[in-house]
Write a protein that holds these residues in place. Structure first.
Motif, PDB file in Angstrom:
ATOM      1  N   VAL A  76       0.863  -1.163   0.072  1.00  0.00           N
ATOM      2  CA  VAL A  76      -0.094   0.028  -0.083  1.00  0.00           C
ATOM      3  C   VAL A  76       0.867   1.407   0.184  1.00  0.00           C
ATOM      4  CG1 VAL A  76      -1.831   1.133   1.051  1.00  0.00           C
ATOM      5  CG2 VAL A  76      -1.795  -1.242   1.366  1.00  0.00           C
ATOM      6  N   ALA A  77       1.722   1.069   0.700  1.00  0.00           N
ATOM      7  CA  ALA A  77       2.852   2.388   0.957  1.00  0.00           C
ATOM      8  C   ALA A  77       3.265   2.682  -0.561  1.00  0.00           C
ATOM      9  CB  ALA A  77       3.816   2.447   1.812  1.00  0.00           C
ATOM     10  N   PHE A  78       3.595   1.693  -0.991  1.00  0.00           N
ATOM     11  CA  PHE A  78       4.251   1.693  -2.473  1.00  0.00           C
ATOM     12  C   PHE A  78       3.705   2.113  -3.382  1.00  0.00           C
ATOM     13  CE2 PHE A  78       4.940   0.054  -6.670  1.00  0.00           C
ATOM     14  CZ  PHE A  78       6.036   0.320  -7.113  1.00  0.00           C
ATOM     15  N   LEU A  79       2.172   1.809  -3.457  1.00  0.00           N
ATOM     16  CA  LEU A  79       1.015   2.593  -4.234  1.00  0.00           C
ATOM     17  C   LEU A  79       1.106   4.044  -3.950  1.00  0.00           C
ATOM     18  CD1 LEU A  79      -2.215   0.366  -4.441  1.00  0.00           C
ATOM     19  CD2 LEU A  79      -0.393   0.755  -6.328  1.00  0.00           C
ATOM     20  N   ILE A  80       1.166   4.244  -2.616  1.00  0.00           N
ATOM     21  CA  ILE A  80       1.122   5.847  -2.593  1.00  0.00           C
ATOM     22  C   ILE A  80       2.539   6.519  -3.123  1.00  0.00           C
ATOM     23  CG2 ILE A  80       1.424   7.551  -0.797  1.00  0.00           C
ATOM     24  CD1 ILE A  80      -0.025   5.791   1.084  1.00  0.00           C
ATOM     25  N   TYR A  81       3.422   5.918  -3.050  1.00  0.00           N
ATOM     26  CA  TYR A  81       4.788   6.533  -3.534  1.00  0.00           C
ATOM     27  C   TYR A  81       4.793   6.591  -5.192  1.00  0.00           C
ATOM     28  CZ  TYR A  81       9.564   6.462  -5.154  1.00  0.00           C
ATOM     29  OH  TYR A  81      10.838   7.026  -5.779  1.00  0.00           O
ATOM     30  N   ALA A  82       4.432   5.266  -5.776  1.00  0.00           N
ATOM     31  CA  ALA A  82       4.343   5.069  -7.175  1.00  0.00           C
ATOM     32  C   ALA A  82       3.291   6.020  -7.946  1.00  0.00           C
ATOM     33  CB  ALA A  82       4.171   3.595  -7.482  1.00  0.00           C
ATOM     34  N   LEU A  83       2.155   6.162  -7.241  1.00  0.00           N
ATOM     35  CA  LEU A  83       1.247   7.087  -7.829  1.00  0.00           C
ATOM     36  C   LEU A  83       1.578   8.427  -7.757  1.00  0.00           C
ATOM     37  CD1 LEU A  83      -2.049   5.271  -6.777  1.00  0.00           C
ATOM     38  CD2 LEU A  83      -0.933   5.337  -8.979  1.00  0.00           C
ATOM     39  N   HIS A  84       2.471   8.984  -6.946  1.00  0.00           N
ATOM     40  CA  HIS A  84       2.930  10.306  -6.844  1.00  0.00           C
ATOM     41  C   HIS A  84       4.010  10.783  -7.345  1.00  0.00           C
ATOM     42  CE1 HIS A  84      -0.077  10.599  -3.395  1.00  0.00           C
ATOM     43  NE2 HIS A  84      -0.496  11.396  -4.431  1.00  0.00           N
ATOM     44  N   HIS A  85       5.081   9.773  -7.688  1.00  0.00           N
ATOM     45  CA  HIS A  85       6.470   9.983  -7.945  1.00  0.00           C
ATOM     46  C   HIS A  85       6.875   9.607  -8.915  1.00  0.00           C
ATOM     47  CE1 HIS A  85       6.130  12.066  -4.201  1.00  0.00           C
ATOM     48  NE2 HIS A  85       5.811  11.222  -3.413  1.00  0.00           N
ATOM     49  N   THR A  86       6.381   8.822  -9.995  1.00  0.00           N
ATOM     50  CA  THR A  86       7.120   8.119 -10.942  1.00  0.00           C
ATOM     51  C   THR A  86       7.931   9.269 -11.791  1.00  0.00           C
ATOM     52  OG1 THR A  86       5.061   7.871 -12.320  1.00  0.00           O
ATOM     53  CG2 THR A  86       6.181   6.024 -11.000  1.00  0.00           C
ATOM     54  N   ALA A  97      10.593  -0.245 -22.680  1.00  0.00           N
ATOM     55  CA  ALA A  97       9.409  -1.419 -22.368  1.00  0.00           C
ATOM     56  C   ALA A  97       9.366  -1.840 -20.788  1.00  0.00           C
ATOM     57  CB  ALA A  97       9.927  -2.733 -23.177  1.00  0.00           C
ATOM     58  N   TRP A  98      10.640  -1.850 -20.158  1.00  0.00           N
ATOM     59  CA  TRP A  98      10.579  -2.390 -18.969  1.00  0.00           C
ATOM     60  C   TRP A  98      10.159  -1.055 -18.106  1.00  0.00           C
ATOM     61  CZ3 TRP A  98      10.203  -6.401 -16.287  1.00  0.00           C
ATOM     62  CH2 TRP A  98      10.555  -6.552 -14.921  1.00  0.00           C
ATOM     63  N   LEU A  99      10.816   0.012 -18.183  1.00  0.00           N
ATOM     64  CA  LEU A  99      10.681   1.170 -17.352  1.00  0.00           C
ATOM     65  C   LEU A  99       9.509   2.141 -17.931  1.00  0.00           C
ATOM     66  CD1 LEU A  99      14.264   1.920 -16.695  1.00  0.00           C
ATOM     67  CD2 LEU A  99      12.633   1.035 -15.020  1.00  0.00           C
ATOM     68  N   ILE A 106       2.341  -1.639 -11.520  1.00  0.00           N
ATOM     69  CA  ILE A 106       1.640  -2.810 -11.422  1.00  0.00           C
ATOM     70  C   ILE A 106       2.585  -4.026 -10.791  1.00  0.00           C
ATOM     71  CG2 ILE A 106       0.436  -4.690 -12.791  1.00  0.00           C
ATOM     72  CD1 ILE A 106      -0.878  -2.598 -14.356  1.00  0.00           C
ATOM     73  N   ARG A 107       3.825  -4.163 -11.584  1.00  0.00           N
ATOM     74  CA  ARG A 107       4.791  -5.255 -11.140  1.00  0.00           C
ATOM     75  C   ARG A 107       5.098  -5.128  -9.775  1.00  0.00           C
ATOM     76  NH1 ARG A 107       8.133  -2.757 -15.090  1.00  0.00           N
ATOM     77  NH2 ARG A 107       9.740  -1.843 -14.067  1.00  0.00           N
ATOM     78  N   ASN A 108       5.719  -3.983  -9.402  1.00  0.00           N
ATOM     79  CA  ASN A 108       6.039  -3.983  -8.112  1.00  0.00           C
ATOM     80  C   ASN A 108       5.086  -4.131  -7.095  1.00  0.00           C
ATOM     81  OD1 ASN A 108       9.172  -3.336  -7.980  1.00  0.00           O
ATOM     82  ND2 ASN A 108       8.292  -1.887  -9.774  1.00  0.00           N
ATOM     83  N   PHE A 109       3.919  -3.358  -7.285  1.00  0.00           N
ATOM     84  CA  PHE A 109       2.643  -3.767  -6.237  1.00  0.00           C
ATOM     85  C   PHE A 109       2.343  -5.231  -6.326  1.00  0.00           C
ATOM     86  CE2 PHE A 109      -2.006  -4.196  -5.518  1.00  0.00           C
ATOM     87  CZ  PHE A 109      -1.805  -3.860  -4.378  1.00  0.00           C
ATOM     88  N   GLY A 110       2.319  -5.988  -7.352  1.00  0.00           N
ATOM     89  CA  GLY A 110       2.065  -7.310  -7.418  1.00  0.00           C
ATOM     90  C   GLY A 110       3.089  -8.254  -6.743  1.00  0.00           C
ATOM     91  N   GLN A 148      12.837  -7.789  -3.315  1.00  0.00           N
ATOM     92  CA  GLN A 148      14.086  -7.099  -3.150  1.00  0.00           C
ATOM     93  C   GLN A 148      14.915  -6.633  -4.276  1.00  0.00           C
ATOM     94  OE1 GLN A 148      14.795  -5.687  -0.097  1.00  0.00           O
ATOM     95  NE2 GLN A 148      13.013  -6.219   0.922  1.00  0.00           N
ATOM     96  N   THR A 149      15.135  -7.577  -4.998  1.00  0.00           N
ATOM     97  CA  THR A 149      15.828  -7.439  -6.288  1.00  0.00           C
ATOM     98  C   THR A 149      15.146  -6.202  -7.007  1.00  0.00           C
ATOM     99  OG1 THR A 149      16.516  -9.535  -6.313  1.00  0.00           O
ATOM    100  CG2 THR A 149      17.116  -8.329  -8.315  1.00  0.00           C
ATOM    101  N   MET A 150      13.990  -6.508  -7.094  1.00  0.00           N
ATOM    102  CA  MET A 150      13.131  -5.324  -7.993  1.00  0.00           C
ATOM    103  C   MET A 150      13.062  -4.186  -7.272  1.00  0.00           C
ATOM    104  SD  MET A 150      11.110  -6.964 -10.482  1.00  0.00           S
ATOM    105  CE  MET A 150       9.521  -6.678 -10.438  1.00  0.00           C
ATOM    106  N   GLN A 151      13.070  -4.173  -5.920  1.00  0.00           N
ATOM    107  CA  GLN A 151      13.302  -2.755  -5.084  1.00  0.00           C
ATOM    108  C   GLN A 151      14.481  -2.109  -5.399  1.00  0.00           C
ATOM    109  OE1 GLN A 151      10.971  -4.193  -1.085  1.00  0.00           O
ATOM    110  NE2 GLN A 151      12.602  -2.954  -1.091  1.00  0.00           N
ATOM    111  N   GLY A 152      15.627  -2.904  -5.385  1.00  0.00           N
ATOM    112  CA  GLY A 152      16.924  -2.264  -5.762  1.00  0.00           C
ATOM    113  C   GLY A 152      16.824  -1.791  -7.302  1.00  0.00           C
TER     114      GLY A 152
END
Lengths: 339, 433
Positions: A76-86, A97-99, A106-110, A148-152
């Motif tokens: 949920v906190a990631f959604l807050i971050y992603a929706l505001h800060h991409t 294609a990736w970024l 979607i992929r990180n939330f998933g 964790q790899t995706m986070q990095g």
């Protein structure tokens, strides 16, 4: 108690959202990384112990499982971050294609959500001593490593796209495990002080693990930076130079090495140090601080980061963890709750 | 108490039975491995006589089978002590069934690995140029070269591994001393250093062993990291990558675990050690194999994906070449052996089936050798400049020397089984108590 953790979690998310709207920068990200790494690392530690039939963790495993509710916070906190800060990422303007913002979200939330679900299934199986425990532990560990790899790579490394370091993702999950070990040390220390000597052995083992992880962390850091330094490719070296050649990053980088490696390593060598409350507490605090500062060093040179709001976000997202820790050390011995 | 003593006596007799007069099968195995060794030495002799031109290495692929063999054997070597020391630190009791073999394997593999830089030099008699020593022309080795780091790293590692192996064996050598007579007893008396098993001796022995285990563990990791930096420090596509150090360390444990299985499965059967090396012990080893296979696979994926993520054209071209270029079959076979087949041991039945584990370990050995070959050769074959591209095919001489290295390794191992106790008797006694 379980319900209260969720209530604290909800309150934390509301405060984090408010702070995020006020700050309008990336100050949620370091806190998010920190409060994601701790519960994920702890559950991974318990899963690894289950898989290796490690008996050293038995006395505290049930308490480690209780960190499960904290895992609902990151998606949920990631959604807050992603929706505001991409838009803070350079690739936002020239997506690949990736970024690409929607796919990124979607992929990180998933993956964050999947980590929670698998942790839930693993903890339920482990508590019920189900024969499926190993099965879910394996899947949780695989998902933990991927997340964790995706986070990095996605959350942090992509600030500097197209710069890459193949060890970056692995470094994140190693650090998450390191934070998990540090938190286990803190928990066993508090339990030792509160409930007696039955936790001394696990505290000693946690101290030994801190010693090992400090060395391992330093090894990975060295492997990463030596390769970049030696290769001396301008595009690649620029990333490191930006973070170590100018004040205050130089001083902060030195602090990270001291806090994550030198002091915990040297401090935990003597046998007695591993059960010394002052030394263990100092090591844990330094590891936490080192992790946070390290993430700030990664982010601040390339994205706006307000020190005030960064600090407030740490406190906000840390509320449920603080409540949980308090409950864990106050509850009577042998108490068990349902998942 | 008396029954425990009886059990211990039986244990000693069972383990030392392996050192008794060899059977025909032993002589046959020794003959085959010695012949392989002789073939290898013959090939090397021929190379020294004719010059390095008899090997297939040339521009642009200046590193070929010899460096592949070096990395392969160093990998095998590193896992032995690592398995033994790390499992000791983690108090994993199943290590007692494998530690002696794993440590012996380390020593023989380092000795084998150490030959390859000499073979690769061509004029091997000039090997001492790698050492920094005072000389008339004030020539000094290039300390910034990872190849020089290798010299120090591997020799330090060999020294520590040898001491670790020997120290662990001292109480057992004293037991062998009791069971032997004549010259043999005299030799074992010397090497058992007057061990009597007193409380005082055990106290110091325990401390020393723990210290050596703690020293060996980071040393192993650092040494194989140094080997990986032979490649990663360059700016060649496919080589210059930060993950190489942990990836090589994991690969070393992976291949070494496979080699331990390859050695111990037949050894257990030939010497009737089923009571002491159980299927459950092998199951634990299989789990390590699976775990390290997954780390290696993670590294394959990360390397590949990040090449495309970065959009770096040389990296992308390299990884496409690796998978679809001249060495594609080797690459896919490597993936099959190292990433796909080990997944089968998620099935409990398979990881408890020793025949299956033995066959799998052979595949992993092949896969890990291929991994090093693919990494080394494909990167050099297609570097940045199309004008300098080329391919490499190993010659019979290189194949013969590789065969010889396996012969040397197995010859030493077979001799070890006849002259030294293959299991750690005292440690097995300790867990029996």
């Amino acid at each position: 108690m379980q319900r209260n953790v969720y209530i604290f979690g909800l309150a934390a998310l509301i405060i984090a959202l408010g702070l995020d709207l006020l700050a309008g920068d990336a100050s949620l990200l370091p806190a998010l990384l920190f409060w994601t790494a701790i519960p994920q690392g702890i559950i991974a530690l318990a899963a690894a112990a289950d898989l290796s039939q490690g008996r050293w963790i038995v006395s505290i495993k049930e308490k480690l499982h209780r960190f499960l509710p904290l895992l609902i916070l990151p998606p949920v906190a990631f959604l807050i971050y992603a929706l505001h800060h991409t838009h803070l990422y350079d690739w936002h303007e020239h997506p690949t294609a990736w970024l690409e913002p929607t796919f990124f979200t979607i992929r990180n939330f998933g993956f964050q959500l999947l980590t929670f679900v698998l942790a839930f299934l693993y903890v339920r199986a482990s508590r019920g001593e189900s024969p499926r425990t190993g099965f879910w532990a394996v899947f949780y560990c695989l998902c933990f490593v991927t997340t964790q790899t995706m986070q990095g790579i996605d959350w942090v490394m992509s600030f500097e796209y197209p710069w890459i370091s193949t060890l970056y993702g692995a470094f994140f999950f190693i650090e998450a495990l390191y934070l998990g070990v540090a938190t286990m040390a803190l928990l066993s220390l508090l339990l030792l002080l509160r409930q007696g000597r039955q936790y001394e052995k696990v505290l000693r083992d946690s101290g030994a693990l801190i010693l090992g992880f400090a060395l391992f962390w330093a090894g990975q850091l060295y492997a990463q930076y030596l390769t970049i330094w030696y290769g001396n490719i301008p595009d690649e070296v620029a990333y490191v130079a930006k973070r170590v050649e100018h004040s205050p990053w130089t001083e902060l980088s030195v602090f990270v090495v001291l806090a994550m490696f030198v002091i915990p390593f040297v401090g935990m060598i003597p046998r007695r140090a591993k059960v010394s409350p002052a030394l263990v507490l100092a090591a844990v605090v330094l590891i936490y601080a080192g992790y946070i500062v390290e993430k700030v060093i990664y982010i601040a040179p390339v994205a706006p980061l307000s020190p005030l709001f960064t600090g407030l976000q740490f406190i906000a997202l840390g509320l449920p963890a603080a409540y949980l820790l308090r409950q864990l050390i106050q509850e009577p011995k042998e108490a068990k709750t349902a998942v | 108490m008396s029954s425990l003593k009886g059990t211990f006596d039986q244990l000693e007799r069972d383990v030392l039975a392996a050192m008794a007069k060899p059977k025909k099968s032993f002589w046959l195995a020794l003959a085959v491995s010695s012949l392989m060794f002789a073939v290898g030495m013959g090939c090397w002799g021929w190379q020294i006589y004719k010059g390095l031109g008899v090997a297939g290495i040339t521009n642009p692929v200046g590193w070929g089978v010899y460096i592949t063999d070096f990395v392969f054997w160093v990998g095998i070597a590193h896992s032995g002590t690592l398995i033994s020391a790390v499992l000791f630190l983690f108090r994993a009791k199943f290590r007692n069934s494998f530690n002696r073999t794993a440590e012996a394997m380390t020593i023989f593999a380092v000795m084998t690995a150490g030959l390859f830089p000499l073979i690769h030099l061509g004029r091997c008699w000039l090997f001492y140029w790698l050492f920094p020593y005072p000389n008339q022309r004030l020539l000094w080795v290039n300390f910034r070269s990872p190849l020089v780091w290798d010299v120090f790293a591997v020799s330090t590692y060999f020294t520590v591994s040898l001491i670790f192996w020997y120290v662990g064996m001292v109480p057992d050598l004293a037991i062998v001393r009791r069971y032997t007579t004549g010259v043999k007893q005299w030799i074992f008396r010397i090497f058992s250093l007057g061990w009597r098993g007193t409380r005082y001796q055990w106290e110091h022995y325990g401390k020393l062993y723990m210290f050596l285990a703690a020293l060996a563990t980071p040393l192993v990791i650092s040494v194989h990291s140094v080997v990986s930096w032979d490649f990663a420090m360059s700016v060649v596509p496919g080589w210059h990558t930060t993950i190489f150090a942990p990836y090589f360390v994991a690969g070393a444990i992976f291949s070494g675990t496979a080699m331990v299985i390859t050695l111990v499965v037949p050894m257990r059967r030939i010497f009737n050690l089923e009571t002491y090396i159980t299927v459950s012990h092998f199951e634990s080893l299989a789990k390590i194999l699976l775990f390290t296979s997954m780390i290696v696979t993670y590294s394959y994926i990360v390397e590949y994906v990040l090449a495309f993520y970065s959009g770096h054209e040389f990296e992308i071209a390299h990884f496409l070449y690796r998978s679809f270029g001249d060495y594609k079959y080797l690459y896919w076979l490597m993936l099959l052996c190292n990433s796909l087949l080990p997944l089968t041991i998620f099935v409990k039945k398979l990881r408890r089936n020793l025949t299956y584990l033995f066959i799998l370990s052979l595949f992993v050995n092949v896969g890990m050798w291929l991994e090093r070959f693919v990494i080394i050769v494909s990167s050099l074959a297609k570097d940045y400049d199309p004008y300098a591209w080329g391919t490499y095919t190993p010659t019979l001489i290189e194949a013969g020397i590789t065969l010889g290295s396996f012969g040397m390794f197995f010859t030493f191992f077979l001799l070890f089984t006849k002259y030294l106790p293959v299991l750690s008797i005292t440690e097995i006694k300790e867990i029996s108590e």
